[in-house]
Write an enzyme that holds these catalytic residues in place. Structure first.
Site, PDB file in Angstrom:
ATOM      1  CB  CYS A 125      -1.204  -0.046   1.122  1.00 56.42           C
ATOM      2  SG  CYS A 125      -0.388   0.187   2.998  1.00 56.42           S
ATOM      3  NE  ARG A 151      -4.533   1.544   1.177  1.00 55.45           N
ATOM      4  CZ  ARG A 151      -4.565   2.158   0.511  1.00 55.45           C
ATOM      5  NH1 ARG A 151      -5.563   2.004  -0.686  1.00 55.45           N
ATOM      6  NH2 ARG A 151      -3.564   3.141   0.362  1.00 55.45           N
ATOM      7  CG  ASP A 165      -5.453   5.875   2.184  1.00 55.69           C
ATOM      8  OD1 ASP A 165      -5.622   5.436   3.107  1.00 55.69           O
ATOM      9  OD2 ASP A 165      -4.796   6.776   1.668  1.00 55.69           O
TER      10      ASP A 165
HETATM   11  P1  4NP Z   1      -2.031   2.943   3.951  1.00 56.63           P
HETATM   12  O1  4NP Z   1      -2.645   4.356   4.289  1.00 56.63           O
HETATM   13  O2  4NP Z   1      -1.207   3.167   2.296  1.00 56.63           O
HETATM   14  O3  4NP Z   1      -3.144   2.048   3.886  1.00 56.63           O
HETATM   15  O4  4NP Z   1      -1.020   2.407   4.863  1.00 56.63           O
HETATM   16  C1  4NP Z   1      -2.108   5.469   4.391  1.00 56.63           C
HETATM   17  C2  4NP Z   1      -1.192   5.918   5.445  1.00 56.63           C
HETATM   18  C3  4NP Z   1      -0.578   7.118   5.250  1.00 56.63           C
HETATM   19  C4  4NP Z   1      -0.946   7.812   4.299  1.00 56.63           C
HETATM   20  C5  4NP Z   1      -1.695   7.646   3.279  1.00 56.63           C
HETATM   21  C6  4NP Z   1      -2.250   6.409   3.294  1.00 56.63           C
HETATM   22  N1  4NP Z   1      -0.358   9.354   4.608  1.00 56.63           N
HETATM   23  O5  4NP Z   1      -0.896   9.940   3.656  1.00 56.63           O
HETATM   24  O6  4NP Z   1       0.488   9.636   5.337  1.00 56.63           O
END
Ligand code: 4NP
Length: 151
Positions: free
Chosen positions: A3, A9, A119
């Protein structure tokens, strides 16, 4: 499991798939890991909301720590499953020509359609729950693929 931040995720997917493989007696058949395409959360545990959501379903992901996708991952793993289309695009761009890894969309590879796991980072507990359910369904299909050695 890939991810963006490796805190929502993909660590959820790592934890859920690992538990489902254990329950199916297939732990020895597949090594599961997770990474992010971004580096802004490297070294951190999963988001507290992702930990809480997984906990509710009996899956402990609190010990996981975020790391970034490396070129070595494309040799170390047969399949890189990406949470959404942006991640898929970024991961495919980084894939070395010499790598034979499959780089695919998580839900698609699980036979659930060319859909993203949205997300949940800027969302609510309901969004985490929605992502969890998608991931949980995908993991069940992935266990079947592992059982049948279709990868
Ligand atoms: P992930 O979620 O990709 O599912 O771990 C996110 C975690 C952090 C961020 C965006 C999505 N961020 O913008 O910091």
């Amino acid at each position: 499991m890939v991810c963006l931040g490796n805190i929502c995720r993909s660590p959820t997917a790592e934890g859920v798939l690992r538990v489902q493989l254990e329950q199916a007696g297939l732990s020895a058949q597949a090594r599961v890991d997770s990474v992010g395409t971004g580096d802004s959360h490297v070294g951190q545990p999963p988001d507290s909301r992702a930990i809480a959501c997984a906990n509710k379903h009996g899956v402990d992901i609190s010990m996981l720590r975020a790391r970034r996708l490396t070129l070595e991952d494309f040799d170390a793993f047969d399949v890189l499953l990406c949470a959404d289309r942006t991640i898929l695009h970024d991961a495919r761009i980084r894939k070395p020509r010499t790598s034979h890894a499959q780089v695919e969309l998580l839900l698609d590879w699980a036979g659930l359609g060319k859909k993203d796991v949205p997300d949940p980072y800027y969302g609510s507990a309901r969004d985490f729950e929605h992502a969890y359910k998608l991931i949980d369904n995908a993991a069940a299909e992935i266990v079947e693929r592992v059982r049948q050695r279709r990868f």
